[in-house]
Write an enzyme that holds these catalytic residues in place. Structure first.
Site, PDB file in Angstrom:
ATOM      1  CG  HIS A  69      50.606  37.961  39.486  1.00 58.11           C
ATOM      2  ND1 HIS A  69      51.367  37.408  40.493  1.00 58.11           N
ATOM      3  CD2 HIS A  69      49.408  38.257  40.047  1.00 58.11           C
ATOM      4  CE1 HIS A  69      50.666  37.376  41.612  1.00 58.11           C
ATOM      5  NE2 HIS A  69      49.478  37.888  41.376  1.00 58.11           N
ATOM      6  CG  HIS A 123      46.856  42.302  41.678  1.00 62.05           C
ATOM      7  ND1 HIS A 123      47.120  42.556  43.007  1.00 62.05           N
ATOM      8  CD2 HIS A 123      46.958  40.956  41.531  1.00 62.05           C
ATOM      9  CE1 HIS A 123      47.373  41.409  43.633  1.00 62.05           C
ATOM     10  NE2 HIS A 123      47.267  40.424  42.757  1.00 62.05           N
ATOM     11  CD  GLU A 124      45.450  38.901  38.454  1.00 62.32           C
ATOM     12  OE1 GLU A 124      46.334  38.042  38.255  1.00 62.32           O
ATOM     13  OE2 GLU A 124      44.832  39.001  39.532  1.00 62.32           O
ATOM     14  CD  GLN A 128      48.109  34.725  40.826  1.00 63.86           C
ATOM     15  OE1 GLN A 128      47.406  35.239  39.960  1.00 63.86           O
ATOM     16  NE2 GLN A 128      47.808  34.772  42.113  1.00 63.86           N
ATOM     17  N   GLY A 149      40.900  37.525  39.619  1.00 63.34           N
ATOM     18  CA  GLY A 149      41.919  37.499  38.582  1.00 63.34           C
ATOM     19  C   GLY A 149      42.907  36.386  38.870  1.00 63.34           C
ATOM     20  CB  CYS A 174      47.869  38.197  45.962  1.00 64.69           C
ATOM     21  SG  CYS A 174      48.652  37.256  44.646  1.00 64.69           S
ATOM     22  CG  LEU A 175      43.492  33.974  44.281  1.00 61.48           C
ATOM     23  CD1 LEU A 175      42.981  33.317  43.001  1.00 61.48           C
ATOM     24  CD2 LEU A 175      42.538  33.720  45.434  1.00 61.48           C
TER      25      LEU A 175
END
Length: 196
Positions: A151, A147-148, A50, A45, A105-106
Site C-alpha cells: 500500500h 500486503h500493507e 487507505q 491491517g 482489502c478494506l
C-alpha cells in the site's frame, strides 16, 4: 475517531508514500484513529494511503489469525500478540518459496483472491516512539506486512493477479470506485456521483 476508508480507484492508493519524522502533526492521534478505523472495519491491517494520506505508515493486528486451526503452532504463537505500528518501513529481504493465500482489502470490499508471496521477510522500521527495529517474520505475519507494505508503495493486491483474473474483476472494481457496493464501514468513493 473512525475515518472513511478510501476505495479502489482513488489516486492516493497509487502514490509512492513519503517518509515522515517525529514532527508529523498529531501523529499519535492519527495512529489511534487508524487503529479505531481498522477495528471498526474488522480489518487486520490498515495503511495510511487507505485513509487518504500518502505517508509511510501502517498498523497491523494479526491476532485474529491466531485462532486458525489450520496454521502451525509456531505461526499461531507468532500471531497471538502481533500488534505493531510500522513507520518508514523498508523490507530488506523477501526469501523462501512463494505460496498462495486468499487475500482481501478494506479498500476493495467483497473481492478476495489467492495471491502468492514469499514466505520470509526481513524488515527495518520505526515504532510509534521512533525506535528502530529490524525483525524477521514468516508465514501469515510476513504476508500481512507485505500486503500493507505494498500500500505504501502504491501497489494493490489485485495488481498481483493474472491478466484473466483482472479482466474478470474489472466491472466489480469499477462498481467499487463508484460506490455501487454495500459495506458496513465508512468509505470514500472516488467516482461516486455527487448529490445522490
Amino acid at each position: 475517531m473512525i475515518l472513511p476508508i478510501v476505495a479502489y480507484g482513488d489516486p492516493v492508493l497509487r502514490k509512492m508514500a513519503a517518509d515522515i519524522d517525529q514532527e508529523y502533526p498529531k501523529l499519535n492521534e492519527l495512529i489511534d484513529n487508524m487503529w479505531e478505523t481498522m477495528y471498526g472495519a474488522s480489518g487486520v491491517g490498515l495503511a495510511a494511503p487507505q485513509i487518504g494520506l500518502a505517508i509511510r505508515l501502517f498498523v497491523i493486528d494479526a491476532s485474529p489469525f491466531a485462532d486458525d486451526e489450520e496454521l502451525t503452532e509456531e505461526d499461531r504463537k507468532q500471531l497471538a500478540d502481533f500488534k505493531q505500528v510500522f513507520i518508514n518501513p523498508v523490507i530488506e529481504e523477501e526469501t523462501g518459496d512463494e505460496w498462495p493465500f486468499n487475500e482481501g482489502c478494506l479498500s476493495i470490499p467483497d473481492v478476495r483472491e489467492d495471491v502468492s508471496r514469499n514466505e520470509y521477510i526481513k524488515i527495518t522500521y520505526l515504532d510509534e516512539n521512533f525506535k528502530e527495529h529490524t525483525q524477521e517474520y514468516s508465514g501469515i505475519a510476513a504476508r500481512v506486512i507485505q500486503h500493507e507494505y505494498d500500500h505504501i508503495e502504491g501497489i494493490l493486491f489485485t495488481d498481483k493477479l493474472s491478466a484473466l483474473k483482472k479482466r474478470l474483476l474489472k466491472g466489480k472494481l469499477s462498481n467499487i470506485s463508484k460506490g455501487k457496493i454495500k459495506v458496513d464501514y465508512r468509505m470514500r468513493f472516488p467516482a461516486a456521483k455527487k448529490g445522490r
